[in-house]
Design an enzyme around this catalytic site. Structure first.
Site, PDB file in Angstrom:
ATOM      1  N   ARG A 222       0.708  -0.977   0.009  1.00 43.47           N
ATOM      2  CA  ARG A 222      -0.055   0.007  -0.061  1.00 43.47           C
ATOM      3  C   ARG A 222       0.886   1.144   0.062  1.00 43.47           C
ATOM      4  NH1 ARG A 222      -3.355  -3.273  -1.276  1.00 43.47           N
ATOM      5  NH2 ARG A 222      -5.435  -3.309  -0.330  1.00 43.47           N
ATOM      6  N   GLU A 251      -3.170   7.856  -4.270  1.00 42.14           N
ATOM      7  CA  GLU A 251      -3.393   7.006  -5.187  1.00 42.14           C
ATOM      8  C   GLU A 251      -4.950   7.048  -5.521  1.00 42.14           C
ATOM      9  OE1 GLU A 251      -4.020   2.224  -5.678  1.00 42.14           O
ATOM     10  OE2 GLU A 251      -2.068   2.913  -4.880  1.00 42.14           O
ATOM     11  N   HIS A 270      -1.544   0.122 -10.001  1.00 40.05           N
ATOM     12  CA  HIS A 270      -2.032  -0.772  -9.040  1.00 40.05           C
ATOM     13  C   HIS A 270      -2.711  -1.793  -9.742  1.00 40.05           C
ATOM     14  CE1 HIS A 270      -3.756  -1.123  -4.652  1.00 40.05           C
ATOM     15  NE2 HIS A 270      -3.542  -2.369  -5.222  1.00 40.05           N
TER      16      HIS A 270
END
Length: 309
Positions: A222, A251, A270
Site C-alpha cells: 500500500r 492513489e 495498481h
C-alpha cells in the site's frame, strides 16, 4: 453430507456460484445461510447480519478500508476472512518484474534514443548474490522468495513474529521490531507488509538514507507504507537507485506529480492483480474455504481484528 447454506452477493457470477456448490455449499438467502461470500467492497454491505451467519469471506486481500467501517465491532462473534494469499503468485510475478526492471536498468533503456551501451552498462546490476529484504513475508512475500531463489538472491525475510521462513534463499528471518537493522544490510527492498497505523511510513527519510546508492525499493503493498515526499527526495538526489511502485500515496497518482517525471521511478497503476486473474484466483480461494467450513476445518486468511489485518 448435507450441503452448507451459503449466501452470495452482490455480483453472483457463475464462477463464484460454481466454486461454492462444487465445494459442498448450497446457495441460500442471507436469512437462511450460515456464511456469506461478499464479492465487493464495503459499500452496500449489510448494516446488520442475521444471527445465523457464522463466517464472512471478503473479496480483498488488504482490508484496511473495512477497518474504517463498523463491521467488525457490530459482529464480534462472526469470523471474517480476507483473500490474503489468493493473489500471491500473480502479485509476486509483478513484483519480480519491477525489481528486475530496476536492477537491469530497463527504465533507462526505454528512455534511450541513442546507442548508449557503455554509459547504460554501468547502471546494470544483477540479483545473483544480491541481498533482498522482503518486508512482509506473508503470502506474497513467500511467493516472491520462491521466484528469487533460482536467481541466486539472498533474502532477509521480515515478518511480525520472527518465525523462521524455511524457504530456499532465505538467509535470515527477523521480527518486525528488528526492521531498523535491515536497511543498511540489504541491496534491495520489497515492501509487502499490511497497511496498519503502525506501518504507516515504514520506509521514510531516515530509512532511505541507510540504503545503498544502487538500491531499488519496490512497493506492492500500500502506498501509505512509504513516505512519498522522502522517496521523491531520495530519487532526485540519487541516494538510492530507484523505485518500482505498483501502489502510491496519493492513489491514483495525480497528473503532474513529481514521480511521473523521475527517470528512476517505475510506476504501474495498481494492476499487479488485474481483474481477469483476480476473479479466477478468488473463486479458487472461496472453494477452498467453503470446503474447510463445511468440514469444520480452520479457514484460510482469518482476519485478526486486534492486529488490524
Amino acid at each position: 453430507m448435507t450441503a452448507t447454506p451459503i449466501a452470495l452477493g452482490p455480483t453472483r457470477t457463475p464462477l463464484l456460484e460454481g466454486a461454492i456448490t462444487g465445494a459442498g455449499g448450497a446457495l441460500a438467502d442471507l436469512d437462511a445461510a450460515r456464511a456469506l461470500i461478499w464479492d465487493a467492497g464495503p459499500e452496500g454491505f449489510p448494516e446488520h447480519l442475521p444471527e445465523n451467519i457464522e463466517w464472512v469471506q471478503l473479496f480483498s486481500a488488504g482490508v484496511e478500508e473495512w477497518f474504517d467501517t463498523p463491521i467488525f465491532d457490530r459482529h464480534p462473534n462472526v469470523l471474517f476472512t480476507s483473500a490474503a494469499g489468493a493473489f500471491a503468485r500473480t502479485v509476486a510475478e509483478h513484483t519480480l518484474m519491477l525489481l528486475l526492471a530496476g536492477v537491469r536498468a530497463l527504465p533507462e533503456h526505454l528512455a534511450a534514443r541513442t546507442w548508449r551501451r557503455q554509459e547504460l552498462g554501468r547502471s546494470i546490476g544483477t540479483l545473483r548474490n544480491a541481498t533482498v529484504a522482503v518486508v512482509g513475508a506473508g503470502g506474497i512475500g513467500r511467493e516472491l522468495i520462491t521466484l528469487l531463489a533460482p536467481l541466486g538472491s539472498r533474502v532477509i525475510a521480515v515478518n511480525r513474529s520472527g518465525t523462521p521462513v524455511d524457504l530456499p534463499g532465505v538467509v535470515e528471518t527477523l521480527p518486525a521490531q528488528r526492521l531498523p537493522e535491515v536497511w543498511s544490510r540489504t541491496d534491495h527492498v520489497v515492501i509487502a507488509a499490511p497497511a496498519t497505523p503502525g506501518t504507516r511510513h515504514l520506509l521514510g527519510k531516515a530509512e532511505l538514507a541507510q540504503l545503498k546508492p544502487d538500491s531499488w525499493v519496490i512497493n506492492i503493498a500500500r502506498g501509505s507504507l512509504v513516505d512519498t515526499d522522502a522517496l521523491v527526495e531520495a530519487l532526485r538526489a540519487g541516494t538510492i537507485g530507484g523505485a518500482g511502485l505498483d501502489v502510491t500515496d496519493p492513489e491514483p497518482l495525480p497528473e503532474g506529480h513529481p514521480l511521473w517525471d523521475l527517470p528512476n521511478a517505475l510506476i504501474t497503476p495498481h494492476d499487479s492483480n488485474p481483474p481477469q486473474l483476480r476473479t479466477v484466483a478468488f473463486a479458487e480461494h472461496v472453494a477452498e474455504n467453503v470446503s474447510r467450513f463445511t468440514h469444520g476445518r480452520e479457514l484460510i486468511a482469518g482476519i485478526d481484528v486486534a492486529a488490524g489485518y
